[in-house]
Design a protein around this motif. Structure first.
Motif: not given
Length: 532
Positions: A312-321, A344-362
């Motif tokens: 999520l931090k360093i990846g690019s759209p071309s590598e996404r799929d 449970y797994l996807l929800n947990d991953l989503t919340l952690e992704s939002f947490r990290m992103t909110s720390q890097l970008f409001r």
């Protein structure tokens, strides 16, 4: 009623003023008089008049001397100067001393009453302004967090409260205390929690708390050191929180905002802390739902959450799929229609992704709405392909936030790069000198530079210096120690070491090759220390 006192050395004038005004009818209380300033002073202390009427020319202590003392010791008393001398110098001195009004003897009862009502109205207006500006410590902190008060008003209000707001760094932390057992004494509990938090704090960190609700406590942390705040927050996240939960038989949801350098930044930190608390609460709820899942379902499943966050931090759209399909491969065995474990797994991953992103970008004011929508989407997933689509969509949404936030510090980054390009040959260049140039704290500058460029300031400075050194090696006959000095290194051995670790060659080998093609033998980056 406003209390009025007369000071005049002529007893006839004092009696005339006292008897010619119907004080109670006019809304005043005549508290007494004195023949000179010296005798008046103890009576002023005793009677505390609101309005003092005094003659100028009196024995022992004249009216101007009395006015000077009263204005210093009791500035709230309004003073009316009377004089039989129509001299401008008296009026000038009276105005300089801050008298409220000035009149000439003899004065009629009607004129005096008019002046008294004028002064009384001024007293009422000042009291009304003071009442409207009265603010408690809790109200001041709440207004700062809510962005409802400007810096000037906040400083003035804090001064009236004898509260120091001045600091280099500010951070907001919010504690949501969720009791496991019903309790009515919430105020006592919050005060005990505050006592423990105060005992646990670093001596360099000051806590300014206020209770936002029966269960929520807001802490404004102020300090002269960013590191001291970080250390305290780390303690708060771990042992202090656990101690509080054990002591009060509760669960504590903690939200922490970013460190800010200005009073107006407190509002930003508060919004971030509130958002962090919201995401943390959802994470706890998600973990609680795990107890409802059959353990046999998940024994052989492993989802590398850190790997996803790194992409999520360093990846690019071309590598996404390709990345998502490989990452989500372990989830193919889940029965999405009958099992809750996938949610449970996807929800947990989503919340952690939002947490990290909110720390890097409001994340903005509506991130909670975004999370709710994503959770609804997860609940509708019925097969692995839909899971893959969801993860791709999640990356796209958070990358969009990254794109929207990029460029926010572009001016600062440009200033840093311009400064380094001019000063790279100065061996005194450091994170401290660069941050002073752009007027941002070293810790904050280091964070935003890495966030925006993908490399540290140290790495960028080294890149510029080594690039210039390569140019000099190819275009001049300067010795290695001369080139080292020209690109900002006092120690030629240290320069040679950095050069080899960066390019793969010693300076002599690089010069001897004479070919750009041999610059591609990369070794591990060596971080050059930035000295404070």
């Amino acid at each position: 009623m406003k209390k009025v006192m007369i000071v005049d050395d002529e007893i006839g004038i004092r009696e005339n003023i006292r008897n010619c005004v119907n004080w109670e009818k006019e809304g005043f209380h005549y508290c007494g008089d004195a023949p000179d300033g010296e005798l008046a002073l103890p009576l002023i202390d005793e009677w505390a008049p609101d309005i003092l009427i005094t003659d100028i020319k009196m024995p022992f202590m004249n009216g101007l001397e009395l006015t000077s003392i009263v204005r210093t010791q009791k500035p709230d008393i309004k003073i009316i100067i009377m004089s039989g001398h129509d001299e401008f110098s008296y009026a000038q001195e009276a105005i300089r001393l801050g008298v409220t009004d000035y009149c000439l003897k003899p004065i009629s009862a009607a004129e005096l009453i008019q002046i008294l009502h004028k002064v009384s109205q001024k007293i009422d207006e000042e009291q009304q302004r003071m009442t409207s500006r009265t603010i408690t410590k809790e109200k001041l902190l709440a207004d700062l967090c809510g962005g409802l008060i400007c810096t000037t008003d906040a400083i003035e209000s804090a001064k009236r409260l004898s509260l120091s707001l001045s600091a280099r760094f500010y951070t907001i932390a919010i504690l949501d205390v969720q009791l496991r057992e019903a309790s009515q004494d919430s105020e006592s509990r919050m005060n005990k929690i505050l006592h423990i938090l105060e005992e646990a704090r670093d001596p360099h960190v000051e806590l300014l708390p206020y209770i936002r609700s029966r269960t929520e406590l807001v802490l404004l942390l102020k300090c002269s050191s960013d590191d001291s705040i970080s250390i305290y927050l780390e303690q708060l996240r771990s042992q202090v929180r656990l101690e509080l939960e054990h002591e009060f038989k509760c669960n504590i949801i903690l939200g922490i905002g970013s460190t800010q350098e200005r009073l107006q930044g407190i509002h930003i930190s508060y919004l971030e802390a509130d958002e962090d608390k919201y995401i943390t609460r959802l994470t706890h709820q998600n973990k609680a739902s795990l107890r409802e899942i059959n353990l046999d379902e998940k024994m052989n499943l492993f989802l590398d959450r850190n790997r996803f966050l790194e992409f999520l931090k360093i990846g690019s759209p071309s590598e996404r799929d390709h990345f998502v399909r490989e990452f989500a491969a372990p989830l193919q065995s889940i029965d999405w229609k009958s099992s809750l474990y996938g949610f449970y797994l996807l929800n947990d991953l989503t919340l952690e992704s939002f947490r990290m992103t909110s720390q890097l970008f409001r994340m903005g004011a509506h991130s909670d709405e975004n999370i709710t929508c994503l959770q609804q989407t997860i609940q509708q997933i019925t097969c692995w392909e839909e899971c893959v689509q969801y993860l791709c969509s999640l990356l796209n949404q958070l990358w969009q936030r990254r794109a929207e936030s990029s460029g926010k510090y572009s001016d600062v980054i440009d200033q840093v790069k311009a400064y380094v390009s001019r000063q790279f040959n100065n061996d005194q260049v450091s994170l401290k000198t660069i941050s002073a140039h752009v007027r941002i704290s070293p810790s904050h500058l280091s964070k935003i530079f890495s966030q925006e460029t993908g490399q540290t300031i140290t790495e960028y400075l080294t890149q510029i210096r080594i690039g210039k050194a390569k140019e000099l090696l190819k275009t001049t006959n300067n010795k290695t120690f001369e080139i080292a000095y020209k690109v900002g290194y006092n120690d030629s051995h240290y320069f040679s070491n950095i050069f080899k670790k960066t390019t793969g060659f010693t300076p002599r080998e690089y010069r001897a090759q004479g070919s750009e093609e041999l610059q591609v033998r990369p070794l591990n980056k060596q971080k050059e220390p930035i000295y404070e």
